[in-house]
Scaffold this active site. Structure first.
Site, PDB file in Angstrom:
ATOM      1  N   SER A 264     -34.116   7.154  26.133  1.00 15.64           N
ATOM      2  CA  SER A 264     -32.964   7.501  25.288  1.00 15.64           C
ATOM      3  C   SER A 264     -32.111   8.531  26.013  1.00 15.64           C
ATOM      4  O   SER A 264     -32.608   9.248  26.887  1.00 15.64           O
ATOM      5  CB  SER A 264     -33.450   8.104  23.969  1.00 15.64           C
ATOM      6  OG  SER A 264     -33.762   9.485  24.168  1.00 15.64           O
ATOM      7  N   ASP A 265     -30.843   8.598  25.633  1.00 11.33           N
ATOM      8  CA  ASP A 265     -30.084   9.733  26.130  1.00 11.33           C
ATOM      9  C   ASP A 265     -30.546  10.966  25.325  1.00 11.33           C
ATOM     10  O   ASP A 265     -31.317  10.858  24.371  1.00 11.33           O
ATOM     11  CB  ASP A 265     -28.576   9.478  26.002  1.00 11.33           C
ATOM     12  CG  ASP A 265     -27.785  10.363  26.951  1.00 11.33           C
ATOM     13  OD1 ASP A 265     -26.639  10.029  27.273  1.00 11.33           O
ATOM     14  OD2 ASP A 265     -28.344  11.407  27.374  1.00 11.33           O
ATOM     15  N   TYR A 266     -30.032  12.092  25.716  1.00 15.19           N
ATOM     16  CA  TYR A 266     -30.536  13.388  25.229  1.00 15.19           C
ATOM     17  C   TYR A 266     -30.449  13.503  23.703  1.00 15.19           C
ATOM     18  O   TYR A 266     -29.377  13.633  23.157  1.00 15.19           O
ATOM     19  CB  TYR A 266     -29.696  14.488  25.868  1.00 15.19           C
ATOM     20  CG  TYR A 266     -30.340  15.851  25.893  1.00 15.19           C
ATOM     21  CD1 TYR A 266     -30.490  16.606  24.740  1.00 15.19           C
ATOM     22  CD2 TYR A 266     -30.801  16.395  27.089  1.00 15.19           C
ATOM     23  CE1 TYR A 266     -31.072  17.859  24.761  1.00 15.19           C
ATOM     24  CE2 TYR A 266     -31.383  17.657  27.125  1.00 15.19           C
ATOM     25  CZ  TYR A 266     -31.511  18.389  25.960  1.00 15.19           C
ATOM     26  OH  TYR A 266     -32.083  19.639  26.001  1.00 15.19           O
ATOM     27  N   GLY A 267     -31.601  13.366  23.019  1.00 12.49           N
ATOM     28  CA  GLY A 267     -31.593  13.493  21.574  1.00 12.49           C
ATOM     29  C   GLY A 267     -30.999  12.311  20.839  1.00 12.49           C
ATOM     30  O   GLY A 267     -30.795  12.340  19.627  1.00 12.49           O
TER      31      GLY A 267
END
Ligand code: GLC
Length: 738
Positions: A264-267
């Site tokens: 996933s991208d950050y968060g």
């Protein structure tokens, strides 16, 4: 490790241990005393000491000594002594910084970008890293979006060629080999279509455009063997990408055949709650794993909820096992079970980081990325002419020429324009003055809390300007090095205005009052509104964010030591009101006819339809003549080929490199088709007076598209062909597909 051993390892792991392999934390969790971490960031994030001891990977830390220490201590505590993976954004260079990706797109040179990626991989690998979060291959059309800087531009073919070259550069044939890292194609998918050019909004594109324009470069990167893909923050079909089963399982893994790790991208999984898609953290965890997202970056969504979802029977353990298997497989591909430290080596760091070879490559690349937009003949400058040159502008002596995505770069190692100019211009014939700050004094950039605004008084600013004007008055030529602040492009930096910051435009105007011989050297991470600069300067050299050797490269081009050959990778609009503007658009039912000012046409009342500078455009210090294109056949069939030929002649007085571009239009289709599409390009270098034949092969597969019945294929009929040095040049010839 053998596959059966890996399978046995997976089978031996507890449920929580499996889940923690899918958790990515920041490196600093392992660099500070446990107590402070547990009571601080871990508590805030909601991760436990067990999560930390078992997390499968970290991001954000680098350095051989640091990462070897983390790995050693981690593996001692990890129940099965499984090595951790170390990941970082090495987007366009580690310590030696190469030109930003949008600049590399302008070089139209996959081989060059591959070499830059390979050099970056080497510096990253000896620094202990295993994975880079690059290449970013999002197609871009909206200059308001700050992340256009990280992209290779607006064309599916060009960005695809560069994506594949960068993946191969980072990974080589075997990512476990010395000096290689795993590449991560990002951000999947359609992030560049952010609505209104504002970061993190939805991708408002039709399925057809998504397929025809936005997905193609990801496919090229995946087909080149990328070991990882990263999800994007945006929604697709109004579902967040990180929990989008159609996008990730049907398209990415089904249609594209990607079987690597999806991070996933950050968060981004947690953010599906804010999107209004996942009702709570548990739902977000279930939605993420169902979409096949293997690693949750920097939240407790997987760490804190996946095991319970399995225990409560809400998700099958097989979904967790599938993701853990891909993570273990990637660690195995990297050779980490045999050597958890891979290439981390302090001596190798000293040998390879910022080595002469990498500096030379950075200098070569930065020069090849330069795009000469205007030149009335004032360029190249002759350092031996005895003429006085005033180098003016905040970028004259500024080491920070890297992008905001080159935070590992060694800015102090940069060569400024001033330092480079002093190597070739006589001191008594040159002056070097900033003339203005980059931004207005005190101006903050939203959200950059560590940003240090320019701290100069109004008086000081006036004095800077006055001194610059005096220097301009006394000079024969002014080189004005101006541009955006490097933090005005990159993530979360959307701009509603596309201007060079005001104090620098004021500098341009004051200098122009006393000296008309102005060469503008432009530093920027996105297309800008250059109308006033175009009207004022006698030459405009686009240098983007050129990196460590920017000064040398720019002076090489200014003096003609290197003849510029770059071509725009993204259209430059007249103004922000024209955005999005891109060359491969549809004609509409009322296309404007050049020089026929009809009212009821698809047009603006206040600017032309065409961009100020089109995709594929760039000048040279020499002149190239491209003959009308000839086709060796006017008819193409499914199993034949057509050879499109031109003769390119260097009719000028110096050698130079031209990017010869092949464009094709499908004149009629079961759906409307773009005005033209780039289908090939070749860079050729010719001595003055030299000519060379350039040939492109046209075949039926290159004419395929997503037809009205949602099948992919070509359709018989009329096609037009251009072979030119810009998307806006050349005369078409026709052929028929039977
Ligand atoms: C950021 C970016 C992504 C980057 C990741 C890790 O939010 O969107 O491109 O790789 O976080 O730094």
């Amino acid at each position: 490790m053998e596959r059966n051993e890996l399978k046995k390892l997976l089978a031996d792991m507890s449920l929580q241990e499996k889940v923690d392999q899918l958790v990515q934390l920041a490196g600093f969790f392992y660099l500070n005393d446990v107590e402070s971490i547990l009571l601080g960031p871990a508590k805030e994030m909601g991760v436990t000491e067990e999560n930390i001891q078992q997390a499968g990977s970290i991001l954000g830390s680098y350095g051989a000594e640091t990462l070897k220490k983390i790995q050693k201590e981690y593996m001692e505590k990890q129940p099965h002594h499984i090595p951790m993976m170390f990941m970082l954004d090495v987007i366009h260079g580690m310590k030696t910084v190469f030109p930003a990706p949008l600049a590399q797109g302008a070089a139209f040179d996959p081989e060059l970008s591959g070499r830059c990626a390979s050099a970056a991989a080497l510096e990253a690998a000896v620094s202990g890293l295993h994975v880079t979060f690059a290449p970013m291959v999002d197609l871009v059309r909206d200059a308001r979006w700050g992340r256009v800087m990280e992209s290779n531009g607006e064309d599916p073919y060009l960005t695809g060629q560069l994506a594949a070259a960068q993946v191969r550069g980072f990974q080589g044939e075997d990512m476990s080999a010395f000096g290689k890292v795993c590449a991560c194609v990002k951000h999947f998918a359609g992030y560049g279509a952010a609505e209104a050019g504002r970061d993190y909004t939805g991708a408002q594109v039709s399925d057809r455009s998504f397929q025809e324009y936005y997905l193609k470069a990801y496919k090229e990167g995946i087909d080149a063997g990328a070991g990882m893909v990263m999800t994007s923050f945006n929604t697709v079909r109004d579902i967040p990408a990180s929990t989008n089963v159609w996008l990730m399982r049907d398209v990415l893994r089904g249609e594209m055949g990607f079987d690597g790790v999806l991070i996933s991208d950050y968060g981004a999984i947690m953010e599906t709650i804010a999107h209004g898609y996942s009702e709570d953290e548990s739902a977000a965890a279930a939605n993420g794993i169902k979409a096949g997202v293997d690693i949750d970056m920097m939240t407790n969504i997987y760490a804190g909820h996946l095991a319970k979802l399995v225990e409560d029977g809400k998700i099958p353990v097989e979904l967790v096992d599938e993701s853990v298997w891909r993570v273990l497989e990637l660690k195995n591909k990297l050779g980490l079970f045999e050597n958890p430290y891979k290439d981390a080596d302090e001596e190798a760091e000293k040998k390879y980081i910022l080595c002469d070879e990498h500096r030379a490559l950075a200098r070569e690349a930065a020069a090849k990325c330069c795009v000469l937009l205007e030149n009335d003949g004032i360029l190249p400058l002759d350092p031996k002419s005895g003429k006085k040159v005033a180098f003016i502008g905040p970028y004259v002596n500024r080491k920070q020429m890297n992008s905001s995505w080159a935070f590992t770069g060694d800015v102090e190692a940069s060569v400024t324009i001033e330092a480079a100019a002093k190597e070739v211009f006589a001191d008594d014939k040159t002056t070097y003055l900033a003339g203005s700050p980059v931004l207005n004094p005190g101006q903050m950039l939203v959200g950059f809390f560590d940003f240090k605004p320019e701290e100069i008084t109004e008086e000081q600013q006036k004095e800077m300007l006055a001194q610059a004007v005096e220097a301009a008055k006394a000079a024969d030529t002014v080189v004005l090095a101006i541009g955006e602040h490097y933090l005005q492009s990159g993530e979360a930096t959307s701009r509603a205005m596309l201007d060079v910051p005001e104090p620098q435009m004021a500098l341009l105007r004051e200098v122009a009052k006393v000296n008309e011989n102005i060469v503008v050297v432009l530093f920027n991470g996105r297309p800008l509104d250059l109308r006033e600069i175009k009207a004022t300067a006698k030459a405009v050299l686009e240098v983007w964010l050129p990196g460590t050797e920017g000064g040398h490269a720019i002076v090489d081009v200014l003096t003609g030591a290197v003849n510029p050959s770059g071509k725009l990778s993204m259209s430059f609009p007249h103004c922000v009101g024209q955005v999005p503007v891109y060359y491969n658009a549809f004609t509409t039912g009322r296309p404007t006819i050049p020089n026929v000012p009809e009212r009821f046409k698809s047009k603006y009342l206040d600017i032309p339809n065409d961009p100020l500078y089109p995709f594929g455009y760039g000048l040279s210090y020499t002149d190239f003549a491209i003959s009308p294109v000839t086709l060796d056949n006017a008819v193409l069939t499914a199993d034949s080929e057509i050879r499109a030929k031109v003769t390119v002649s260097n009719t000028g007085s110096v050698s130079g490199t031209e990017v010869v571009q092949l464009y094709i239009q499908d004149a009629f289709g079961s759906v409307v088709r773009p005005k033209k599409e780039l289908k090939g390009f070749k860079k050729i270098t010719l001595a003055a007076g030299e000519s060379q034949e350039v040939e492109f092969v046209i075949d039926e597969p290159m004419l395929r598209f997503l037809r009205a019945d949602d099948t992919v294929g070509s359709e018989p009929g009329l096609f037009r062909v251009w072979v030119a040095n810009s998307s806006a040049a050349g005369e078409a010839v026709e052929f028929e597909l039977k």
